[in-house]
Motif scaffolding. Structure first.
Motif, short mmCIF file in Angstrom:
data_model
loop_
_atom_site.label_atom_id
_atom_site.label_comp_id
_atom_site.label_asym_id
_atom_site.label_seq_id
_atom_site.Cartn_x
_atom_site.Cartn_y
_atom_site.Cartn_z
N UNK A 81 -8.41 -8.55 -15.41
CA UNK A 81 -7.42 -9.26 -14.92
C UNK A 81 -5.98 -9.45 -15.81
N UNK A 82 -5.06 -9.34 -14.92
CA UNK A 82 -3.75 -9.49 -15.76
C UNK A 82 -2.90 -10.51 -14.77
N UNK A 83 -1.67 -11.16 -15.82
CA UNK A 83 -0.76 -11.87 -14.74
C UNK A 83 0.54 -11.06 -15.03
N UNK A 84 1.37 -11.15 -13.82
CA UNK A 84 2.64 -10.24 -14.02
C UNK A 84 3.44 -10.86 -12.92
N UNK A 85 4.54 -10.18 -12.64
CA UNK A 85 5.49 -10.34 -11.37
C UNK A 85 6.30 -9.11 -11.32
N UNK A 117 -2.62 -10.55 -10.93
CA UNK A 117 -1.93 -11.91 -10.24
C UNK A 117 -0.54 -12.00 -10.38
N UNK A 118 -0.04 -12.21 -9.29
CA UNK A 118 1.61 -12.54 -9.33
C UNK A 118 1.94 -14.08 -9.97
N UNK A 119 2.60 -14.42 -11.00
CA UNK A 119 3.02 -15.72 -11.29
C UNK A 119 4.36 -15.80 -10.64
N UNK A 120 4.88 -15.04 -9.73
CA UNK A 120 5.87 -15.27 -8.87
C UNK A 120 5.53 -15.11 -7.10
N UNK A 121 4.74 -16.14 -6.80
CA UNK A 121 4.12 -15.98 -5.51
C UNK A 121 5.29 -16.04 -4.52
N UNK A 122 6.32 -16.93 -4.58
CA UNK A 122 7.33 -17.15 -3.81
C UNK A 122 8.19 -15.87 -3.39
N UNK A 162 -6.82 -19.61 -19.68
CA UNK A 162 -6.09 -19.79 -21.04
C UNK A 162 -5.16 -18.73 -21.51
N UNK A 163 -4.29 -18.13 -20.54
CA UNK A 163 -3.25 -17.29 -21.06
C UNK A 163 -2.06 -17.83 -20.47
N UNK A 164 -0.93 -17.85 -21.33
CA UNK A 164 0.38 -18.64 -20.88
C UNK A 164 0.97 -17.66 -19.84
N UNK A 177 5.29 -14.56 -19.48
CA UNK A 177 3.78 -14.64 -19.33
C UNK A 177 3.22 -13.72 -20.54
N UNK A 178 2.09 -13.86 -20.88
CA UNK A 178 1.42 -12.97 -21.69
C UNK A 178 1.29 -11.76 -21.45
#
Length: 225
Positions: A81-85, A117-122, A162-164, A177-178
């Motif tokens: 799992x990663x967070x990105x945009x 997972x996108x942190x900019x879903x809009x 618990x990742x920023x 993001x991290x």
């Protein structure tokens, strides 16, 4: 001079002639311990050496094909799992490149998936994420680019894993993001290796070659369980 002494002297001279130059060369090149041997030592681990950090948080989001995706989709699978945009121009390109290397290593394995997972879903609608995956050259059908409610995703990142991740209007793209990758086993547990001091690393550095090398090794250990 005894025959035993002469024989021993001959062996020492032969050793010096055959092996000595190789040792000198390794010292010059700072490769006294061959990296391939270190790799062989590293592979003598098993999945029991990976720490269980608890269950991965639950989620239900939408992928690039406009399909609902949850933890249940990864039952009996190992996944990252990663967070990105998609419009990120800072650390994401390097994360993308490294994750593509992970995809390449396990392409076609039905027991492995990737979750981005996108942190900019809009902005990152399913249509945008599908184009983003195509632009990256993603080949695996098991690489899911997810979007959904902003507050839900922030909760998943900052409290669940618990990742920023968050907004920052003062930087390019408006988000930060991290660069960490989370490794989840077939039972839905977050797993990781220990550092040189014996402490769990929790997540893998998605920006550094060593982090990706460690991640690939540990994915394989979990797939072999």
């Amino acid at each position: 001079m005894s025959k035993k002494y002469l024989a021993l002297t001959a062996i020492i001279i032969l050793f010096a002639v055959l092996v000595g130059p190789k040792i000198v060369e390794r010292i010059r090149n700072n490769t006294t311990v061959d990296g391939s041997r270190l790799d062989q030592v590293a592979t003598h681990r098993d999945s029991k050496s990976l720490v269980v950090m608890g269950k991965a948080p639950q989620f239900v989001l939408t992928d690039q094909h406009d399909k609902k995706i949850s933890n249940d989709n990864f039952s009996n699978q190992v996944y990252v799992v990663e967070f990105f945009f998609s419009s990120c121009t800072s650390i994401c390109p390097k994360m993308n490149k490294n994750m593509l290397e992970v995809e390449k290593q396990f392409f076609g394995n039905p027991h492995f998936s990737i979750v981005s997972v996108s942190i900019d879903p809009d902005h990152d609608s399913p249509k945008v994420l599908l184009q983003h995956a195509q632009d990256l050259g993603v080949k695996s059908k098991q690489w899911h680019f997810l979007t959904g409610n902003y507050a839900t995703i922030m909760e998943l990142a900052n409290k669940g894993f618990n990742v920023y991740a968050g907004k920052n209007p003062n930087i390019s793209g408006g988000f930060e993001h991290s660069g960490l990758f989370a490794l989840i086993d077939k039972e839905g547990n977050i797993r990781c290796r220990k550092d040189s001091f014996g402490n769990p690393i929790l997540y893998y550095d998605g920006l550094e070659k060593k982090g990706i090398k460690d991640l690939i090794q540990d994915i394989q250990l979990l797939l072999n369980e």
